[in-house]
Every structure is written in structure tokens, then in C-alpha cells.
Write a protein that holds these residues in place. Structure first.
Motif, PDB file in Angstrom:
ATOM      1  N   LEU A   1      53.668 -15.840 -16.099  1.00  0.00           N
ATOM      2  CA  LEU A   1      54.204 -14.513 -15.785  1.00  0.00           C
ATOM      3  C   LEU A   1      55.454 -14.619 -14.928  1.00  0.00           C
TER       4      LEU A   1
ATOM      5  N   ALA B   1      54.943  -5.450 -23.594  1.00  0.00           N
ATOM      6  CA  ALA B   1      55.928  -4.910 -22.646  1.00  0.00           C
ATOM      7  C   ALA B   1      57.309  -5.539 -22.831  1.00  0.00           C
TER       8      ALA B   1
ATOM      9  N   LEU C   1      61.497  -3.073 -16.869  1.00  0.00           N
ATOM     10  CA  LEU C   1      60.100  -3.517 -16.956  1.00  0.00           C
ATOM     11  C   LEU C   1      59.338  -2.947 -15.770  1.00  0.00           C
TER      12      LEU C   1
ATOM     13  N   LEU D   1      51.233  -7.990 -21.671  1.00  0.00           N
ATOM     14  CA  LEU D   1      52.551  -8.431 -21.232  1.00  0.00           C
ATOM     15  C   LEU D   1      53.483  -8.598 -22.432  1.00  0.00           C
TER      16      LEU D   1
ATOM     17  N   MET E   1      53.460  -2.446 -18.186  1.00  0.00           N
ATOM     18  CA  MET E   1      52.092  -2.908 -17.953  1.00  0.00           C
ATOM     19  C   MET E   1      51.569  -2.062 -16.803  1.00  0.00           C
TER      20      MET E   1
ATOM     21  N   PRO F   1      50.363  -7.013 -12.518  1.00  0.00           N
ATOM     22  CA  PRO F   1      50.308  -7.783 -13.764  1.00  0.00           C
ATOM     23  C   PRO F   1      49.513  -9.078 -13.672  1.00  0.00           C
TER      24      PRO F   1
ATOM     25  N   LEU G   1      55.755  -3.248 -14.098  1.00  0.00           N
ATOM     26  CA  LEU G   1      54.579  -4.114 -14.119  1.00  0.00           C
ATOM     27  C   LEU G   1      53.672  -3.770 -12.937  1.00  0.00           C
TER      28      LEU G   1
ATOM     29  N   VAL H   1      59.145 -13.254 -15.879  1.00  0.00           N
ATOM     30  CA  VAL H   1      59.854 -12.294 -15.022  1.00  0.00           C
ATOM     31  C   VAL H   1      61.244 -12.822 -14.682  1.00  0.00           C
TER      32      VAL H   1
ATOM     33  N   LEU I   1      57.777  -4.384  -9.892  1.00  0.00           N
ATOM     34  CA  LEU I   1      56.510  -5.111  -9.996  1.00  0.00           C
ATOM     35  C   LEU I   1      55.675  -4.875  -8.742  1.00  0.00           C
TER      36      LEU I   1
END
Length: 217
Positions: free
Chosen positions: A169, A144, A152, A141, A80, A157, A154, A173, A185
Motif C-alpha cells: 500500500l 480505487a 485518492l 484498493l 476506499m 486503508p 483512502l 501511495v 489518507l
């Protein structure tokens, strides 16, 4: 054991240093938070990890394989990142169905379960162009996480997500981390991720510094 090794990585564009001698070791099953202002280098590092940017100096190893821009990534990555978009005329299911044909790793039922997992209706025929901003973010999302990637990435996000979306979210995660995924992230709102991040990496003017404070388990 580190799954991603970033060694002496630098990127200079038109005389401006965007990434400044970045050295990071990142492990599977951990969530790393990137915290810094716009333009600090967070997104540039993410794009470099995806092989979209060629570094000026240094190297990246993923699973022991050296990342080479323009070559296939040596692992499965879910992404993302800013300006992500999907086909405007297609429904949620139709969008993910097209993407699933690239790797052929998931079937219709798995696609529908993933759409439900992000709080959307897999049977809806509404086109992506008619989605609210929050719904669009949820579907991005979904694409992904759909194929259970090793990594991942992000980038902000939580953008456009309401409170319920943010909580969903965070739940996803945590689930992906428990599965063994390595999660990188970035967020302008680090307070949202207390208890989610294992390590915080502070970013300023292209310099990446791991915080000695780890999030509470």
C-alpha cells in the motif's frame, strides 16, 4: 496551487457539530494524513468531499468548480472508505470489469495489470466472497486506483492488511503521488506512514489542524 479548497465547512447533525469550520487547501502531487480518533470527523469530511453529505455551512471547490451534492464530481476520484464492498459472487477481474464499464477508461489488460499491482491473481476465478479480509482490501484498493484518478481518498486503508500488504500500500501511495495524484489518507497508525505523508492534519471534535511537522522526504 490548491486543487481542493475547503472553506468554512461545517456539518451539524441533530444539534451535534461533526465538522467545525474546516478550512483546508490541498494540492495535487501531495499526500495528506488525517489523524484522529473514531468519530472525530475524518470520515465525515471524506464523505462530504465525495458529495455524499450536504454541509450545513461553507463550500468545497475542486479544480475551481464548486462541489454540489447530488451532482457529478468535477474530477475523477478513487475511493476506499469504510464498508466498501464488491459483488460477492464475482472474481477479482469480473468485479473490476463491471466497474470499468461505467466510465470506459480502461480495458482488460489495464484491469489485469491493476489486479497484479495489488498482489492478486488476475486469472483467478475465486469469488470475492471467498477472499480473505486482506485480499478483499487489496481488491478494493485496486478499484480505487484502476482509472488513475486525480484524487485518492483512502479511509483506514491498512485495515485487514498484513505487513506485506501495508508495505505494498505504501509503495502504491508513493507511486500515485509521483503521478501527480492528490491523496487524502486517514489512519489510526500514523507511525506507518513516516516519509509518506507530506502534511499531517490532526482532527479532534470536527476541528482540522495542519501539523507544522512535515514528514521526512
Amino acid at each position: 496551487m490548491a486543487y481542493i479548497e475547503i472553506k468554512s465547512l461545517s456539518k451539524t447533525i441533530k444539534g451535534k457539530t461533526i465538522l467545525n469550520n474546516v478550512n483546508l487547501s490541498l494540492e495535487k502531487g501531495r499526500t495528506y494524513g488525517l489523524v484522529g480518533e473514531n468519530g472525530s470527523g475524518k470520515t465525515m469530511l471524506m464523505r462530504t468531499l465525495l458529495g455524499l453529505i450536504t454541509p450545513s455551512e461553507g463550500s468545497i471547490e475542486i479544480g475551481g468548480a464548486v462541489l454540489r451534492p447530488g451532482k457529478p464530481l468535477p474530477c475523477d476520484v478513487g475511493v476506499m472508505i469504510e464498508n466498501n464492498s464488491l459483488w460477492p459472487e464475482l472474481s477479482a477481474f469480473e468485479n473490476l470489469k463491471i466497474l470499468s464499464k461505467i466510465r470506459k477508461k480502461v480495458g482488460n489488460e489495464e484491469i489485469k495489470k491493476t489486479i497484479s499491482r495489488v498482489g492478486l491473481d488476475p486469472e483467478s476465478k475465486k469469488p470475492f466472497s471467498k477472499f480473505s479480509l486482506g485480499m478483499k482490501q487489496r481488491l478494493v484498493l485496486a478499484q480505487a486506483i484502476m482509472e488513475k484518478p486525480d484524487i485518492l481518498i483512502l479511509d483506514e486503508p491498512t485495515n485487514s492488511l498484513d505487513d506485506d500488504g501495508v508495505e505494498l500500500l505504501k509503495k502504491i501511495v508513493a507511486e500515485e503521488k509521483a503521478r501527480g495524484c492528490l491523496i487524502l489518507l486517514s489512519s489510526h497508525s500514523p507511525e506507518l506512514f513516516g516519509g509518506i505523508w507530506d502534511e499531517v492534519i490532526k482532527v479532534k471534535s470536527g476541528v482540522f489542524t495542519k501539523s507544522e511537522e512535515e514528514s521526512e522526504e
